[in-house]
Write an enzyme that holds these catalytic residues in place. Sequence first.
Site, PDB file in Angstrom:
ATOM      1  N   ILE A 328     -17.592  -2.435 -25.770  1.00  0.00           N
ATOM      2  CA  ILE A 328     -16.446  -3.340 -25.720  1.00  0.00           C
ATOM      3  C   ILE A 328     -16.667  -4.513 -26.665  1.00  0.00           C
ATOM      4  O   ILE A 328     -17.800  -4.861 -26.994  1.00  0.00           O
ATOM      5  CB  ILE A 328     -16.154  -3.815 -24.282  1.00  0.00           C
ATOM      6  CG1 ILE A 328     -17.384  -4.457 -23.641  1.00  0.00           C
ATOM      7  CG2 ILE A 328     -15.655  -2.664 -23.434  1.00  0.00           C
ATOM      8  CD1 ILE A 328     -17.141  -4.945 -22.219  1.00  0.00           C
ATOM      9  N   GLU A 329     -15.570  -5.124 -27.107  1.00  0.00           N
ATOM     10  CA  GLU A 329     -15.654  -6.089 -28.202  1.00  0.00           C
ATOM     11  C   GLU A 329     -16.432  -7.347 -27.852  1.00  0.00           C
ATOM     12  O   GLU A 329     -16.984  -8.000 -28.736  1.00  0.00           O
ATOM     13  CB  GLU A 329     -14.257  -6.452 -28.695  1.00  0.00           C
ATOM     14  CG  GLU A 329     -13.365  -7.127 -27.692  1.00  0.00           C
ATOM     15  CD  GLU A 329     -11.936  -7.254 -28.224  1.00  0.00           C
ATOM     16  OE1 GLU A 329     -11.481  -8.397 -28.390  1.00  0.00           O
ATOM     17  OE2 GLU A 329     -11.287  -6.226 -28.476  1.00  0.00           O
ATOM     18  N   GLN A 330     -16.495  -7.713 -26.571  1.00  0.00           N
ATOM     19  CA  GLN A 330     -17.284  -8.892 -26.206  1.00  0.00           C
ATOM     20  C   GLN A 330     -18.774  -8.639 -26.369  1.00  0.00           C
ATOM     21  O   GLN A 330     -19.556  -9.591 -26.399  1.00  0.00           O
ATOM     22  CB  GLN A 330     -16.971  -9.306 -24.762  1.00  0.00           C
ATOM     23  CG  GLN A 330     -15.594  -9.925 -24.577  1.00  0.00           C
ATOM     24  CD  GLN A 330     -14.473  -8.898 -24.567  1.00  0.00           C
ATOM     25  OE1 GLN A 330     -14.713  -7.686 -24.575  1.00  0.00           O
ATOM     26  NE2 GLN A 330     -13.245  -9.373 -24.529  1.00  0.00           N
TER      27      GLN A 330
END
EC number: 2.8.3.8
Length: 524
Positions: A328-330
């Site tokens: 995921i981008e985080q």
Amino acid sequence: MSSKLVPMDEAAKRIADGSVVTVSSSSGLGCPDRMLEAIGARFDREGHPRDLTTLHPIAAGDMYGIKGIDHIAKDGLLSTIIAGSYPSGPSSLPMPAIWRMVVENRVAAYNVPSGILFDMHRDAAAKRPGVLTKIGLDTFVDPSRQGCAMNEEAAARPIVSRMELAGDTWLHFPNIVPDVALIRATTADERGNLTYEHEGAYLGGLEQAIAVRNHGGLVIAQVKRITASGSLRPHDVRVPGHLVDLIVVDPDQRQTTETLYDPAISGEIMRPWSSFSMAEYGVEKIVARRAAMELKSGQTANLGFGISAMVPRILLEAGQEQAVTWAIEQGATGGMPLTGFAFGCASNADAYMPSPDQFIYFQGGGFDVSFLSFLEIDVEGNVNVSKLGKKPYLTAGCGGFVDITANARKIVFSGLFEAGADLDLSDHALTVRSPGKFTKMVDEVEHVTFSGRRARALSQDVLYITERCVMRLTETGLTATEIMPGIDPGRDIVDASQGRVRLADNLAEMPGALLREEPMELSL
């Protein structure tokens, strides 16, 4: 105690009028909320700082208790905002102050893909001539469309241009040099060294601090606690003290929205797999089940918000929770991505990547498949997730969507075919009792967040999964290749889409197991 430790109001006084301020945050996750509040309070008292430009690779704050950017969304204080995403929520809640400023043209507002914003910080830090990228070509990012501008104030001041280099077309984002960085960590020692042991992600605080430091600016770190110099393990320090000018303390800072502290989110404990809740039975779960069928064991898959966020729970229910690696981008990699207010976090993660590094992985298309959602789809296969003119704050903007889809090998979009349709769900069929308010299959999307034309040029494998059918992007547009049991293809797909979706000659029926309430077996 080191002189780096100061009260919030003292740190706010160090921010000069006209500064470019970069903020590390992801909605409620890692948001330096008290520091933003102090800046807004100083402006209310003194009328300073004025005319700030703020950079937000991911949104600062949300609509559920962490105000973030809304603390400084004031006329005279904020003049320009350049953000990967914005606070968003349901129409039942009041419009955030920042959105009101945007729609009323009281601030120049831009929506720049999150990965590009992180790239801009790295290029500013290294004093290179700005970002040169193909990410965003033929989308709203491209100056041939909106060029990232969200309103007239922004359109009058372009921040991206097209250029030709080595016989190819690129997008060029000139450097925007930040003067101030607002970052957040868990612990600071007296010299300003920062560790992130209670955080759910590193985000991009290090890159933002370097970009500011390399241009002689001011780095302010909000932390939960202070410890003595020399007491931090060097391998645990994510931002070294020589990059930090001021430290402010909020002992009550939340890990994320409505979560004060959960050690599983920060990877300090591992939750039993049986402790995770299953996806609630309903139409959205059926869509997520069909999406999960696109996975193969051993793959790495990216995951977005909405119905797609349910896909890991489908694998969990089938006893396949570790069959694929989620990214995921985080920055979390592996484990179980969380939903609701904790979206962007994961429990039982294998690793936490800094967001800028995760986006390099995404932009280069290194993963196997991405699961994303849609607001509307048009006849060219274009997807909009970033703009709703009537209710703008129902979407956060593009976030990492454009970075992720630009070079992805395979993309699975999930959503409902119509808005507000009355559907009847049984264990053997899904039927449409009455049509919805409007179809999400349109002639032309309001915002091109994903370009169907470019996807065809790159030979990307693109699916659109709804409760009624599975569609594929073909040279002739949207083609339904699978249909849900109980759906009338002529009435519920062709007519409901006003002819925008055609039916494949070899139309297949989706598996009946998708509809049953009991767990569905998956062979990955």
